[in-house]
Design a protein around this motif. Structure first.
Motif, short mmCIF file in Angstrom:
data_model
loop_
_atom_site.label_atom_id
_atom_site.label_comp_id
_atom_site.label_asym_id
_atom_site.label_seq_id
_atom_site.Cartn_x
_atom_site.Cartn_y
_atom_site.Cartn_z
N SER A 173 39.08 50.79 36.52
CA SER A 173 39.59 51.83 35.61
C SER A 173 40.27 51.25 34.39
N GLU A 174 40.80 50.01 34.52
CA GLU A 174 41.48 49.40 33.37
C GLU A 174 40.51 49.11 32.24
N ALA A 217 49.64 53.83 37.67
CA ALA A 217 50.35 53.19 38.78
C ALA A 217 49.51 53.18 40.05
N THR A 218 48.74 54.22 40.28
CA THR A 218 47.90 54.28 41.48
C THR A 218 46.81 53.21 41.45
N SER A 219 46.34 52.86 40.26
CA SER A 219 45.24 51.89 40.13
C SER A 219 45.65 50.49 40.56
N ARG A 220 46.91 50.24 40.68
CA ARG A 220 47.36 48.88 40.96
C ARG A 220 47.25 48.50 42.44
N ASP A 221 46.71 49.40 43.27
CA ASP A 221 46.67 49.09 44.70
C ASP A 221 45.58 48.10 45.05
N HIS A 222 44.56 47.89 44.17
CA HIS A 222 43.53 46.91 44.46
C HIS A 222 42.81 46.52 43.17
N ASP A 223 42.33 45.26 43.14
CA ASP A 223 41.51 44.75 42.02
C ASP A 223 42.13 45.03 40.67
N THR A 263 41.54 33.20 40.13
CA THR A 263 41.13 32.34 41.23
C THR A 263 39.91 32.97 41.91
N PRO A 264 39.01 32.16 42.46
CA PRO A 264 37.78 32.72 43.05
C PRO A 264 38.02 33.80 44.08
N GLU A 265 39.07 33.68 44.90
CA GLU A 265 39.30 34.66 45.95
C GLU A 265 39.84 35.99 45.43
N ARG A 266 40.27 36.03 44.18
CA ARG A 266 40.81 37.27 43.62
C ARG A 266 39.90 37.91 42.57
N ARG A 267 38.78 37.31 42.28
CA ARG A 267 37.93 37.82 41.19
C ARG A 267 37.15 39.07 41.59
N MET A 268 36.65 39.12 42.80
CA MET A 268 35.85 40.25 43.28
C MET A 268 34.64 40.52 42.39
#
Length: 224
Positions: A39-40, A47-53, A93-98
């Protein structure tokens, strides 16, 4: 609240001196920005969008050949970037890129959302493209583009559907609105079919939103 696109732009600007120092020969081959899923990228995050990715991060687009040649060096440099920025965990980092940030081949990025590995040059090329996919690969912002190829591809898509296809899409949406909203919705309400009425209203609303986008030469994003 600062939205994710602005946060990511500022993060890239903060990282740019290090990127120029450590990968100054690779940077001119890259386009850098934030576009795609999330969504960004559309400016709709809250604020709700910050729960993942969600968090500061950016895409680095190269041709397939350049990515294959320079991926390892890029990964080595990206490991040097700050892990947090303005209090938020970064997504480099690779593990956070999704699959949404970091190095990627521009051909694969556009093919993922349009089904094509080259820009459309004929009206037939546009027929198989989904509007949500076009919205996804042309949203966000390009912060930097050395070769200009990624931005040129993006501009071709933003120039919108060929005129005949554009008109046919608008006519189709009008027919869908008439069928669902003017015809089926009143009939469902008359017989007390509330579930059918909700479905008819949903179809009407989606067609109306699509028509509004078509009239403004904008691609309708994924419903979520």
């Amino acid at each position: 609240m600062m939205q994710g696109l602005e946060l990511s732009r500022r993060y890239f600007e903060a990282c740019l001196p290090l990127l120029q120092e450590q990968a100054g020969d690779i940077l001119p081959l890259c386009a850098v920005g934030l576009a795609g899923e999330g969504s960004e990228c559309l400016g709709f995050d809250d604020a709700t969008s910050r729960d993942h990715d969600w968090g500061p991060g950016f895409c680095i687009w190269l041709s397939r050949e350049d990515l294959a040649r320079h991926r390892q060096r890029l990964e080595d440099v990206l490991r040097l970037l700050p892990g947090t920025f303005e209090g938020f965990p970064c997504r480099m980092t690779p593990e956070r890129r999704m699959g949404r940030t970091g190095p990627m081949a521009m051909e694969d990025f556009y093919a993922r959302f349009t089904g094509r590995e080259t820009p459309p040059s004929d009206w037939r090329h546009w027929l198989g493209m989904q509007e949500w996919g076009l919205a996804t690969c042309t949203n966000g912002e390009v912060f930097f583009d050395g070769p200009g190829r990624f931005s040129a591809w993006r501009t071709t898509l933003l120039d919108y559907f060929p005129r005949d296809l554009h008109l046919k899409k608008m006519a189709t949406r009008c027919m869908q609105m008439a069928q669902a909203g003017q015809y089926n919705l009143p009939r469902c309400l008359e017989r007390g079919d509330s579930i059918g009425a909700m479905l008819a209203l949903g179809r009407f609303s989606e067609a109306a939103l699509s028509l509004a986008c078509l009239l403004n030469r904008r691609y309708l994003p994924f419903y979520k």
